[in-house]
Design a protein around this motif. Structure first.
Motif, PDB file in Angstrom:
ATOM      1  N   LEU A  65       3.834  43.801  19.630  1.00 53.81           N
ATOM      2  CA  LEU A  65       5.085  43.801  20.391  1.00 53.81           C
ATOM      3  C   LEU A  65       5.953  42.623  19.972  1.00 53.81           C
ATOM      4  O   LEU A  65       7.164  42.739  19.802  1.00 53.81           O
ATOM      5  N   ARG A  66       5.303  41.480  19.749  1.00 53.02           N
ATOM      6  CA  ARG A  66       6.040  40.286  19.344  1.00 53.02           C
ATOM      7  C   ARG A  66       6.680  40.501  17.974  1.00 53.02           C
ATOM      8  O   ARG A  66       7.801  40.092  17.715  1.00 53.02           O
ATOM      9  N   GLU A  67       5.946  41.180  17.088  1.00 57.07           N
ATOM     10  CA  GLU A  67       6.495  41.455  15.754  1.00 57.07           C
ATOM     11  C   GLU A  67       7.762  42.294  15.851  1.00 57.07           C
ATOM     12  O   GLU A  67       8.756  42.037  15.168  1.00 57.07           O
ATOM     13  N   ILE A  68       7.693  43.313  16.736  1.00 53.03           N
ATOM     14  CA  ILE A  68       8.874  44.170  16.904  1.00 53.03           C
ATOM     15  C   ILE A  68      10.037  43.350  17.454  1.00 53.03           C
ATOM     16  O   ILE A  68      11.169  43.426  16.969  1.00 53.03           O
ATOM     17  N   ARG A  69       9.699  42.519  18.446  1.00 48.31           N
ATOM     18  CA  ARG A  69      10.758  41.700  19.047  1.00 48.31           C
ATOM     19  C   ARG A  69      11.398  40.800  17.995  1.00 48.31           C
ATOM     20  O   ARG A  69      12.614  40.694  17.896  1.00 48.31           O
ATOM     21  N   ASN A  70      10.558  40.168  17.177  1.00 50.72           N
ATOM     22  CA  ASN A  70      11.091  39.270  16.145  1.00 50.72           C
ATOM     23  C   ASN A  70      11.975  40.009  15.151  1.00 50.72           C
ATOM     24  O   ASN A  70      13.022  39.519  14.736  1.00 50.72           O
ATOM     25  N   LEU A  71      11.556  41.204  14.787  1.00 51.64           N
ATOM     26  CA  LEU A  71      12.317  41.980  13.825  1.00 51.64           C
ATOM     27  C   LEU A  71      13.685  42.364  14.404  1.00 51.64           C
ATOM     28  O   LEU A  71      14.719  42.244  13.739  1.00 51.64           O
ATOM     29  N   VAL A  72      13.660  42.802  15.686  1.00 48.28           N
ATOM     30  CA  VAL A  72      14.914  43.191  16.335  1.00 48.28           C
ATOM     31  C   VAL A  72      15.853  41.996  16.405  1.00 48.28           C
ATOM     32  O   VAL A  72      17.043  42.091  16.119  1.00 48.28           O
ATOM     33  N   ALA A  73      15.284  40.822  16.722  1.00 45.89           N
ATOM     34  CA  ALA A  73      16.113  39.620  16.819  1.00 45.89           C
ATOM     35  C   ALA A  73      16.708  39.269  15.462  1.00 45.89           C
ATOM     36  O   ALA A  73      17.791  38.708  15.375  1.00 45.89           O
ATOM     37  N   GLY A  74      15.997  39.645  14.385  1.00 45.61           N
ATOM     38  CA  GLY A  74      16.455  39.279  13.047  1.00 45.61           C
ATOM     39  C   GLY A  74      17.455  40.251  12.445  1.00 45.61           C
ATOM     40  O   GLY A  74      18.055  39.962  11.425  1.00 45.61           O
ATOM     41  N   VAL A  75      17.643  41.415  13.086  1.00 46.91           N
ATOM     42  CA  VAL A  75      18.505  42.458  12.511  1.00 46.91           C
ATOM     43  C   VAL A  75      19.908  41.949  12.224  1.00 46.91           C
ATOM     44  O   VAL A  75      20.501  42.252  11.198  1.00 46.91           O
ATOM     45  N   LYS A  76      20.404  41.107  13.117  1.00 53.99           N
ATOM     46  CA  LYS A  76      21.778  40.644  12.984  1.00 53.99           C
ATOM     47  C   LYS A  76      21.994  39.939  11.639  1.00 53.99           C
ATOM     48  O   LYS A  76      23.016  40.110  10.991  1.00 53.99           O
ATOM     49  N   ASN A  77      21.000  39.152  11.235  1.00 54.82           N
ATOM     50  CA  ASN A  77      21.147  38.432   9.968  1.00 54.82           C
ATOM     51  C   ASN A  77      20.538  39.158   8.772  1.00 54.82           C
ATOM     52  O   ASN A  77      21.106  39.189   7.701  1.00 54.82           O
ATOM     53  N   ALA A  78      19.372  39.743   9.000  1.00 55.63           N
ATOM     54  CA  ALA A  78      18.634  40.296   7.861  1.00 55.63           C
ATOM     55  C   ALA A  78      18.915  41.779   7.624  1.00 55.63           C
ATOM     56  O   ALA A  78      18.480  42.335   6.632  1.00 55.63           O
ATOM     57  N   GLY A  79      19.655  42.428   8.539  1.00 53.02           N
ATOM     58  CA  GLY A  79      19.928  43.849   8.369  1.00 53.02           C
ATOM     59  C   GLY A  79      18.726  44.693   8.757  1.00 53.02           C
ATOM     60  O   GLY A  79      17.776  44.205   9.381  1.00 53.02           O
ATOM     61  N   PHE A  80      18.764  45.955   8.336  1.00 53.58           N
ATOM     62  CA  PHE A  80      17.722  46.891   8.749  1.00 53.58           C
ATOM     63  C   PHE A  80      16.623  47.041   7.708  1.00 53.58           C
ATOM     64  O   PHE A  80      15.950  48.058   7.650  1.00 53.58           O
ATOM     65  N   SER A  81      16.439  46.054   6.878  1.00 55.84           N
ATOM     66  CA  SER A  81      15.484  46.233   5.788  1.00 55.84           C
ATOM     67  C   SER A  81      14.043  45.960   6.218  1.00 55.84           C
ATOM     68  O   SER A  81      13.107  46.450   5.605  1.00 55.84           O
ATOM     69  N   GLY A  82      13.860  45.172   7.291  1.00 53.03           N
ATOM     70  CA  GLY A  82      12.499  44.805   7.706  1.00 53.03           C
ATOM     71  C   GLY A  82      11.720  45.970   8.305  1.00 53.03           C
ATOM     72  O   GLY A  82      12.295  46.924   8.800  1.00 53.03           O
ATOM     73  N   ARG A  83      10.375  45.902   8.208  1.00 51.94           N
ATOM     74  CA  ARG A  83       9.504  46.901   8.837  1.00 51.94           C
ATOM     75  C   ARG A  83       8.383  46.146   9.553  1.00 51.94           C
ATOM     76  O   ARG A  83       7.995  45.067   9.112  1.00 51.94           O
ATOM     77  N   VAL A  84       7.855  46.766  10.638  1.00 55.56           N
ATOM     78  CA  VAL A  84       6.722  46.122  11.309  1.00 55.56           C
ATOM     79  C   VAL A  84       5.416  46.725  10.809  1.00 55.56           C
ATOM     80  O   VAL A  84       5.379  47.858  10.326  1.00 55.56           O
ATOM     81  N   LYS A  85       4.333  45.931  10.929  1.00 54.84           N
ATOM     82  CA  LYS A  85       3.007  46.422  10.548  1.00 54.84           C
ATOM     83  C   LYS A  85       2.559  47.386  11.646  1.00 54.84           C
ATOM     84  O   LYS A  85       2.721  47.115  12.833  1.00 54.84           O
TER      85      LYS A  85
END
Lengths: 363, 130
Positions: A65-85
């Motif tokens: 859950l924390r990984e998802i939260r971190n990824l969502v928080a990062g979308v603004k800067n990093a875009g939609f390229s990240g994926r969660v395990k």
């Protein structure tokens, strides 16, 4: 994975008291109950089982859950390229999978949007380039006719040819502006800054527009409010273009008998170039949109058909690229003043700054 | 009488500028593309070349570098007339040895003729000084 899921079931069996529903809410319930449960166990049941429970909840739910939260928080800067395990409990794996699909879709949509934006800019740039040739042909033809190369031109015809020539000129200007705008949007508008004497730049711009000002019956003055303006780190050509746009606007929208003043001033932080006119001003309701592409004030539109509405957009981009800002004050019917603020900051960090700061221009 | 070679693919522009230049008393040669322009430059030894950049086949920059690279034509002043108005293009053209760079949309045939005269006379001055 299987291990952690198994261990949760095991833990539940041990406590015999807590039921874990596979929902996000229950995770938090579990976490907040953890101390309570812990107390019960300290009272004599099985301390090992509690730590096991906490460990399992952490591994199965909290970490994913924390990984998802971190990824969502990062979308603004990093875009939609990240994926969660995709790990943790089966519910969390499902959630992660669905989340990854959503991210992939969003990335695709964003890429498509960028592609359309790129195509649009490319189209404008291509169309503008293609238009320049025929416009040059028209310009050349009208010019040789006006010069009398093909025989004398009667007065009425000359007038019409002259008007056509001027319309064509404004079309060429529009095309040039459009090309600049598309360069800005494609990130191809390159700046080549150097230390320049902005007083000389302003004076030469004023010289360039002296004739036009006279023709329009408008006084054009340069006023150095503060003497000894230091050299500024600018792309001279672009700054000229910015001042040119302000001057053209000021002259175009100031009635005969009016006055246009270029005021130069500076302090330790910045140099200011203000173009003040006694023209028609901008209606209050439209002032918010002044720097938007294709903006033209309604009172300006009714006066002539020349402006492209791109000038101030260009000015704003140019000055912002210099780390500065553009401000304006205007009153309908009284006049406007547009001020370019160009920071001096870079001069201090330049290696040869000392010599440059010492140079001063007489007022 | 000075001989001017005009390399320009647009028929109408070529005719307009040719007539204007001829009217000023120059001898005019014209070419519609880079290849024929190069051949003419070598065969006719013009005194000045007006060169468009966007040409079918070999582009103007290539033509310029070949003109400058050939000892027979290397000293002939080349004035670029183009609608490529970006600073990069202008810098590139000047660095490659063009005598001047005129942007079509900003110059009229009359001004181009004036430019031809000034480039020819400055060439004479430097030849006289040498």
């Amino acid at each position: 994975m299987i291990f952690s899921r198994f261990s949760i079931n095991g833990a539940v069996r041990f406590t015999g008291a807590l039921l874990f529903l596979a929902s996000l809410v229950s995770i938090y319930v579990a976490v907040s109950f953890a101390p309570v449960v812990a107390l019960a166990f300290v009272a004599g049941v099985n301390i090992f089982a509690v730590s096991f429970l906490v460990f399992s909840v952490t591994r199965g739910f909290l970490l994913p859950l924390r990984e998802i939260r971190n990824l969502v928080a990062g979308v603004k800067n990093a875009g939609f390229s990240g994926r969660v395990k995709e790990h943790g409990s089966s519910e969390m794996r499902d959630l992660a999978r669905a989340f990854n699909i959503m991210m992939a879709n969003a990335a695709e949509a964003q890429e498509k949007e960028r592609e359309i934006e790129r195509m649009k800019t490319e189209f404008v740039s291509l169309a503008a380039h293609q238009l320049r040739n025929p416009l040059s042909v028209i310009r050349w033809t009208l010019q040789v006719m006006l010069e009398g190369d093909y025989g004398p031109v009667p007065k009425k015809q000359r007038e019409l040819l002259q008007k056509t020539f001027e319309s064509n000129e404004s079309m060429i200007r529009l095309i040039n502006d459009l090309l600049d705008v598309s360069r800005i949007e494609e990130g191809r508008y390159l700046y080549e800054p150097a230390f320049k004497d902005i007083v000389a730049v302003v004076n030469s711009m004023a010289d360039k527009y002296k004739e036009e000002a006279e023709r329009r019956g408008v006084a054009l003055l340069v006023q150095e409010v503060s003497g000894g303006v230091p050299l500024v780190y600018i792309d001279e050509e672009k700054i000229r273009l910015a001042i040119q746009n302000l001057l053209e606007n000021a002259l175009r929208y100031t009635p005969r008998g009016g006055r246009v003043t270029i005021e130069l001033s500076h302090d330790t932080k910045e140099v200011r170039v203000a173009v003040r006119d006694t023209g028609m001003g901008i209606p209050e309701s439209q002032q918010r949109r002044v720097f938007q592409k294709f903006f033209r004030a309604t009172n300006a539109k009714s006066l002539d058909s020349e402006g492209s509405g791109l000038g101030l957009y260009l000015v704003k981009n140019i000055i912002q690229a210099h780390g500065g800002s553009v401000e304006f004050q205007t009153q309908e019917g009284k006049g406007s003043v547009f001020t370019l603020r160009v920071p001096l900051g870079k001069i201090e960090s330049a290696p040869d700054a000392a010599g440059i700061r010492g140079i001063s221009k007489g007022a | 009488m000075a001989k001017i070679l005009i390399i320009e693919d647009d028929k109408f522009l070529r005719e307009l500028i040719s007539q204007k230049v001829a009217r000023e008393g120059y001898e005019v040669l014209d070419a519609v593309d880079g290849e024929s322009g190069l051949k003419m430059a070598q065969a006719e030894s013009p005194d000045l070349i007006l060169l468009d950049l966007i040409l079918p086949g070999m582009d103007g920059f290539e033509v310029l570098s070949r003109i400058k690279g050939d000892e027979k034509t290397g000293k002939v002043p080349v004035v670029i007339i183009s609608n490529l108005g970006q600073k990069d293009d202008v810098d590139k053209g000047m660095a490659m040895g063009a005598a001047d760079y005129l942007i079509k949309a900003h110059f009229t045939p009359g001004e181009i003729v004036e430019k031809i005269a000034s480039v020819l006379s400055s060439g004479k001055d430097s030849a006289a000084a040498a």
